[in-house]
Design an enzyme around this catalytic site. Structure first.
Site, PDB file in Angstrom:
ATOM      1  CB  THR A 173      -0.990   0.060   1.081  1.00  0.00           C
ATOM      2  OG1 THR A 173      -0.208  -0.277   2.398  1.00  0.00           O
ATOM      3  CG2 THR A 173      -2.015  -1.064   1.058  1.00  0.00           C
ATOM      4  CE  LYS A 233       0.371  -3.370   3.374  1.00  0.00           C
ATOM      5  NZ  LYS A 233      -0.545  -2.443   4.349  1.00  0.00           N
ATOM      6  CB  THR A 261      -0.591  -1.933   9.679  1.00  0.00           C
ATOM      7  OG1 THR A 261      -1.815  -2.333   8.806  1.00  0.00           O
ATOM      8  CG2 THR A 261       0.429  -1.446   8.753  1.00  0.00           C
ATOM      9  CD  GLU A 272       1.773   5.423   6.373  1.00  0.00           C
ATOM     10  OE1 GLU A 272       0.859   4.791   5.713  1.00  0.00           O
ATOM     11  OE2 GLU A 272       1.331   5.753   7.256  1.00  0.00           O
ATOM     12  CG  ASN A 301      -0.826   8.303   7.804  1.00  0.00           C
ATOM     13  OD1 ASN A 301      -1.769   7.482   7.534  1.00  0.00           O
ATOM     14  ND2 ASN A 301       0.370   8.236   7.962  1.00  0.00           N
ATOM     15  CB  THR A 345      -7.108  12.457  -1.808  1.00  0.00           C
ATOM     16  OG1 THR A 345      -5.999  13.040  -0.934  1.00  0.00           O
ATOM     17  CG2 THR A 345      -8.386  12.978  -1.140  1.00  0.00           C
TER      18      THR A 345
END
Length: 408
Positions: free
Chosen positions: A155, A181, A192, A277, A403, A408
């Site tokens: 992702t 992942k 996650t 991230e 985030n 979007t």
């Protein structure tokens, strides 16, 4: 000491496994691979561990149901939509298993589904109707097949994550391979992540589950990127038995197998945490001298989870007081008066705290140490023999950017 040799092939390194990744249209806005398929040549012993979040993805319900007999033969994974809090999610997951069963000529109850992506969005079967047969036709027992599958489950990951090792049990070589992942929404238990492992060792289902359940608390439950426990965390392990190496309870072979699983898991823990991230640094906290294992694990997690400490690491600031603060609010009854802290990297090591108080050090030397992209935080509680590790990353401006516009 048993030798564990890193080998190529990822999820396909073990005998009897093939994999593929395709674009089937779940990700509407681009052509990235978004559907992975992993197939075993034979019906395998299977084991699984899942998120502790009370809200969890529909595929987890189906996985638990399909693994009740301890066996499986295929794994199907989509990215782009988590199939969590989605209308008719469980039926869609089951319908996907039916598509895989038809394409591969196996029982639908031997298919394990998994999903990752945005939570709470409706999901359609249409992409799977074309995507599953396409993935089945593309299956390869090769490094390329593994890489495509590893890419398809990403992702916000910046790169595919794969690893495999070879080792011996009673003189017979066997392998464990994996793809994973995970980049955001990472916090114990587990982090996650979707993580799939294969082995060609022969292990009965109950013993395979025992081995996986032994490894997960010391590895995947010790990662934290942002404090959010995902709704879709899934670790699945399939054992084909095709190497002929048999793992039996209470033997040295079982211990070797668990150590090999741990080796693969720790490698992927580091990759997952380092690719958090927006991250620029991998943080690894090793706690020694703890009174018990639970305390060692809890303290190491507290340190790498501290938002203030993570921000300090981003700024290469040796603010060791934030480490002590995190240790201090860790649940449990333990003495902190003998706590020592060292910060270490490829550039050197600085001793910053002794007996829970300041230890003289050079701020310039500390800044040099902390500018590296891998930082070790060494905590010695000085009140026992237990030890544990945890993995995390720094907190950067980019985490908020990623985030802030995730949908979007």
């Amino acid at each position: 000491m048993e030798s564990f040799q890193s080998v190529a092939g990822g999820i396909c390194a073990a005998k009897g496994f093939s994999a593929a990744g395709v674009h089937c249209g779940i990700r509407h806005n681009h052509s990235k691979l978004d559907l992975a398929l992993i197939k075993a040549d034979v019906r395998c012993a299977g084991a699984g561990c899942y998120t502790t979040n009370k809200v969890y993805g529909a595929p987890i319900t189906v996985d638990r149901e399909h693994l009740q007999d301890g066996y499986a033969q295929a794994i199907v994974v989509n990215s782009g939509n988590a199939n969590t809090c989605a209308p008719n999610g469980i039926q869609l997951a089951k319908d996907t298993c039916d598509l895989v069963a038809k394409a591969l000529g196996i029982d639908a109850n031997d298919v394990l589904p998994a999903s990752t992506g945005v939570i709470g969005q409706a999901m359609e079967l249409t992409p799977f109707v074309t995507g599953v047969p396409a993935a089945a036709a593309k299956l390869e027992a090769s490094a390329a097949g593994s890489h495509d599958a590893a890419t398809a489950i990403m992702t916000t990951d910046t790169h595919a994550k794969e690893f495999a090792v070879e080792f011996s049990i009673d003189g017979k070589p066997c392998r464990i391979g994996a793809i994973a992942k995970g980049s955001g929404m990472i916090h114990p238990n587990m982090a996650t992540m979707l993580l799939f492992m294969t082995t060609d060792a022969k292990v009965e289902p109950a013993l395979l589950q025992k081995a996986l359940s032994t490894v997960v608390p010391a590895t995947f439950n010790q990662i934290s990127v942002d404090g959010d426990t995902s709704t879709n965390d899934t670790v699945l392990l399939l054992a084909s038995g095709l190497s002929g190496a048999e793992v039996q309870a209470g033997t040295a072979g079982y211990d070797t197998f668990v150590t090999a699983l741990t080796t693969v898991a720790e490698h992927l823990c580091r990759e997952l945490a380092a690719d958090g991230e927006g991250a620029t640094k991998l943080l690894e906290c090793t706690v020694t001298g703890a009174p018990d294992l639970a305390t060692a694990r809890a303290v190491s997690k507290s340190v790498i989870h501290s938002t203030l400490f993570k921000a300090a690491m981003f700024g290469a600031d040796a603010n060791w007081g934030r480490v002590l603060c995190a240790i201090g609010y860790t649940p449990g009854d333990f003495d902190i008066s003998k706590t020592a802290v060292r910060l270490k990297s490829r550039a050197g090591e600085v001793f910053v705290c002794e007996n829970a108080a300041y230890h003289p050090y050079s701020e310039e030397e500390a800044a040099k140490v902390l500018k590296e992209d891998e930082i070790e935080i060494l905590v010695d509680l000085g009140c026992g023999e237990a030890t544990a590790k945890a993995w995390g990353c720094d907190l950067t401006y980019d985490y908020v950017k990623i985030n802030g516009d995730y949908r979007t």
